[in-house]
Structure formats: C-alpha cells, structure tokens
Write a protein that holds these residues in place. Sequence first.
Motif, short mmCIF file in Angstrom:
data_model
loop_
_atom_site.label_atom_id
_atom_site.label_comp_id
_atom_site.label_asym_id
_atom_site.label_seq_id
_atom_site.Cartn_x
_atom_site.Cartn_y
_atom_site.Cartn_z
N THR A 4 12.20 11.92 5.95
CA THR A 4 11.03 12.81 6.00
C THR A 4 11.15 13.90 4.96
OG1 THR A 4 10.76 12.41 8.36
CG2 THR A 4 9.71 14.37 7.46
N GLU A 5 12.35 14.48 4.83
CA GLU A 5 12.57 15.53 3.83
C GLU A 5 12.36 15.01 2.42
OE1 GLU A 5 16.44 17.02 4.59
OE2 GLU A 5 15.86 18.12 6.40
N THR A 6 12.83 13.78 2.18
CA THR A 6 12.66 13.18 0.85
C THR A 6 11.18 12.96 0.54
OG1 THR A 6 14.78 12.05 1.00
CG2 THR A 6 13.21 11.18 -0.58
N ASN A 7 10.43 12.45 1.51
CA ASN A 7 9.00 12.21 1.32
C ASN A 7 8.25 13.51 1.07
OD1 ASN A 7 9.41 9.51 1.72
ND2 ASN A 7 8.72 9.50 3.85
N ASN A 8 8.63 14.56 1.81
CA ASN A 8 7.98 15.87 1.61
C ASN A 8 8.25 16.40 0.22
OD1 ASN A 8 6.93 15.92 4.20
ND2 ASN A 8 8.65 17.07 5.07
N ARG A 9 9.49 16.24 -0.27
CA ARG A 9 9.82 16.73 -1.60
C ARG A 9 9.07 15.96 -2.67
NH1 ARG A 9 14.75 15.53 -1.71
NH2 ARG A 9 14.79 13.92 -3.31
N GLN A 10 8.92 14.63 -2.46
CA GLN A 10 8.18 13.81 -3.42
C GLN A 10 6.71 14.21 -3.46
OE1 GLN A 10 9.24 9.94 -1.90
NE2 GLN A 10 10.82 9.65 -3.44
N ARG A 11 6.13 14.50 -2.29
CA ARG A 11 4.74 14.94 -2.28
C ARG A 11 4.61 16.28 -2.99
NH1 ARG A 11 4.52 12.35 2.90
NH2 ARG A 11 5.29 14.20 3.95
N LEU A 124 5.19 2.42 -7.05
CA LEU A 124 4.32 1.75 -6.07
C LEU A 124 4.46 2.43 -4.70
CD1 LEU A 124 2.36 -0.64 -5.62
CD2 LEU A 124 4.36 -2.02 -5.03
N ASP A 125 5.68 2.76 -4.32
CA ASP A 125 5.91 3.45 -3.05
C ASP A 125 5.24 4.83 -3.06
OD1 ASP A 125 7.37 1.31 -2.13
OD2 ASP A 125 9.32 2.20 -2.58
N ASP A 126 5.28 5.51 -4.21
CA ASP A 126 4.61 6.81 -4.33
C ASP A 126 3.10 6.67 -4.13
OD1 ASP A 126 6.92 8.21 -4.70
OD2 ASP A 126 6.77 8.33 -6.88
N MET A 127 2.53 5.60 -4.69
CA MET A 127 1.10 5.36 -4.53
C MET A 127 0.76 5.12 -3.06
SD MET A 127 0.03 3.02 -7.81
CE MET A 127 -1.71 3.08 -7.35
N ALA A 128 1.62 4.38 -2.37
CA ALA A 128 1.40 4.11 -0.94
C ALA A 128 1.44 5.41 -0.15
CB ALA A 128 2.46 3.14 -0.43
N ARG A 129 2.37 6.30 -0.50
CA ARG A 129 2.44 7.59 0.20
C ARG A 129 1.21 8.44 -0.08
NH1 ARG A 129 8.19 6.83 -0.22
NH2 ARG A 129 8.21 7.33 -2.42
N GLU A 130 0.71 8.37 -1.32
CA GLU A 130 -0.52 9.10 -1.63
C GLU A 130 -1.69 8.59 -0.79
OE1 GLU A 130 0.47 10.17 -6.34
OE2 GLU A 130 -0.95 8.59 -5.84
N GLU A 132 -1.46 7.21 2.18
CA GLU A 132 -1.24 7.63 3.56
C GLU A 132 -1.65 9.09 3.77
OE1 GLU A 132 2.84 6.86 4.31
OE2 GLU A 132 2.63 4.68 4.22
N SER A 133 -1.45 9.90 2.74
CA SER A 133 -1.78 11.33 2.86
C SER A 133 -3.25 11.61 2.54
CB SER A 133 -0.89 12.15 1.92
OG SER A 133 -1.17 11.84 0.56
N GLY A 134 -4.00 10.56 2.13
CA GLY A 134 -5.41 10.74 1.79
C GLY A 134 -5.64 11.28 0.40
N PRO A 187 -9.27 2.48 -1.64
CA PRO A 187 -7.87 2.75 -2.00
C PRO A 187 -6.90 1.66 -1.58
CG PRO A 187 -8.63 4.20 -0.22
CD PRO A 187 -9.83 3.52 -0.77
N GLU A 188 -7.20 0.98 -0.47
CA GLU A 188 -6.30 -0.10 -0.03
C GLU A 188 -6.34 -1.28 -1.00
OE1 GLU A 188 -4.06 -0.01 2.29
OE2 GLU A 188 -4.65 2.07 2.69
N ALA A 189 -7.54 -1.60 -1.51
CA ALA A 189 -7.64 -2.68 -2.50
C ALA A 189 -6.91 -2.29 -3.78
CB ALA A 189 -9.11 -2.98 -2.79
#
Length: 257
Positions: A4-11, A124-130, A132-134, A187-189
């Motif tokens: 969670t901390e890693t994801n928050n820092r990446q965002r 690609l993982d960063d795009m997926a997180r974006e 998820e966050s809208g 965005p999903e496509a």
Amino acid sequence: MAETETNNRQRLYRQIVEQILQSIDAGEFPAGTRLPAERELSEKFGVSRPTVREAVIALEAMGRVSVKTGSGVYVLESKGVSNVGDSVSPFELLETRVLIEGEAAALAASMISDEQVEELKHALDDMARENESGNHQSDVADRAFHAVIAAATNNRLLTAMIENLWDVQEGQHHIRAAHHSVCKRDPEARLQEHQDIYDALSSRDPQAARTAMRNHFGRGINALHQRTEQEAVEAVQRELSKTRERFSLTRLNQTST
C-alpha cells in the motif's frame, strides 16, 4: 501494508510529474533553466525527497529534463512543437502514430531485452493503478510505456521521432484535449490494448506487436470520429434552438402585445 505504501508513493510521484510539467508549460521553468533543488521541490509540493527523485527520473525518461551530475536538473526544449503549429489535427497525429509506432513495435519485438520487458510491465501496472484511481487523463504511465518500446528499437532516429510525436500531443492544446476525451471514453479498453501490446512484445512476436499497436490507435481514431460527430451534431442543435427561439410564435405574440 508495504504494498500500500509503495502504491501511494507511486501515485504521488505521478502527481508531482504532472505539476512540474504544468509549471514548465506555463513558463515558470523555461527551457535551459535549472529546476529548484530536490529539497526545495520537496518542500514546495509537500512530499518526500525520494518521491521528487522518482518524478525527476520519469521526467528524464519523457525527454523533458536532463540530469547533470553535480550541476542539477535542467529543463529541455520541447522538440518539434513550435515547428508544427496549431494547423495539425488530432487525426493527422493519430495517423502518423499508426504508421510509425506500428512498425516501431514490430522492430522492438525482435530487439527488446528482458530488462525492457520488465520496464514495460511496470508502466502497464502504473496504467492499471491510474485506472483504479479514476485518473484517466494522466499521460505519465502511457508515455513511459511507449518510450520503452521506442528505446527497444535500438534506433535513435525512431526514438526521437516518437518522442517528438508525444511532444506535439502534449504541447498542442487542441490535440491534448482530444486525446484526453478519447482516453476517458473506454479506459478499460485502452488498458487492454496496452496489455495486448505487452503480450506481443514479451512473446517477441513482431507481427502481433504491429497488429496490437495499430489496433490501439485504430480505436483511438474511431473514438475521435465519434467525438467529432457528436460535437458537430450538438453545434447544429444549438443553432437550431436559436433559430426556433428567434422565429417562434410565442415570441411574435409577446412582441405584438
């Protein structure tokens, strides 16, 4: 908790990238000038210095800054934008990207290293997180994804051309606005299209990579057509409403009483 901390820092670092880009585009940091020191940026944006460091790394990968050891971080001139002008349409940009990046993906599929495949997966993982966050309008992870593919061609001219196309997209307001509207449509496509490109490249399949990249931009062109047609219909409807109001019986009755 650590994840969670890693994801928050990446965002956070992506947000800092966006804010620094806005400052550069607004003229606060003109080309050739040095960005404030890491400590100053940390205080300015209210984030940790490692977060600022990650943002600078991303900006360097995007070709927007140059890191000079012992000297600082310098803003680079945005290549090509000033020479193109506002006459270039979003359709022209997408058509060019289909032709150039489709072939670049095919070449990259035969040249890409294991390390670059891993970088592609991170983007690609960063795009997926974006998603998820809208945050569907961020170009940070998207540009990083395409930058890895460009670098994997091992062709400096192709890499420079693709960087220039991104500069045009981000530097011309009407093109950037059109791009963001297309990104918001599905965005999903969009994410699945990048997954298909990744799968083809990680499999080292040039034909599949070419097809996946062309399909990605093909959907963008179709979405842009839909947006343009919708705007045209709405413009006609507005004009018809004005005409209906101007020449209505109700208006005539009000005038005659």
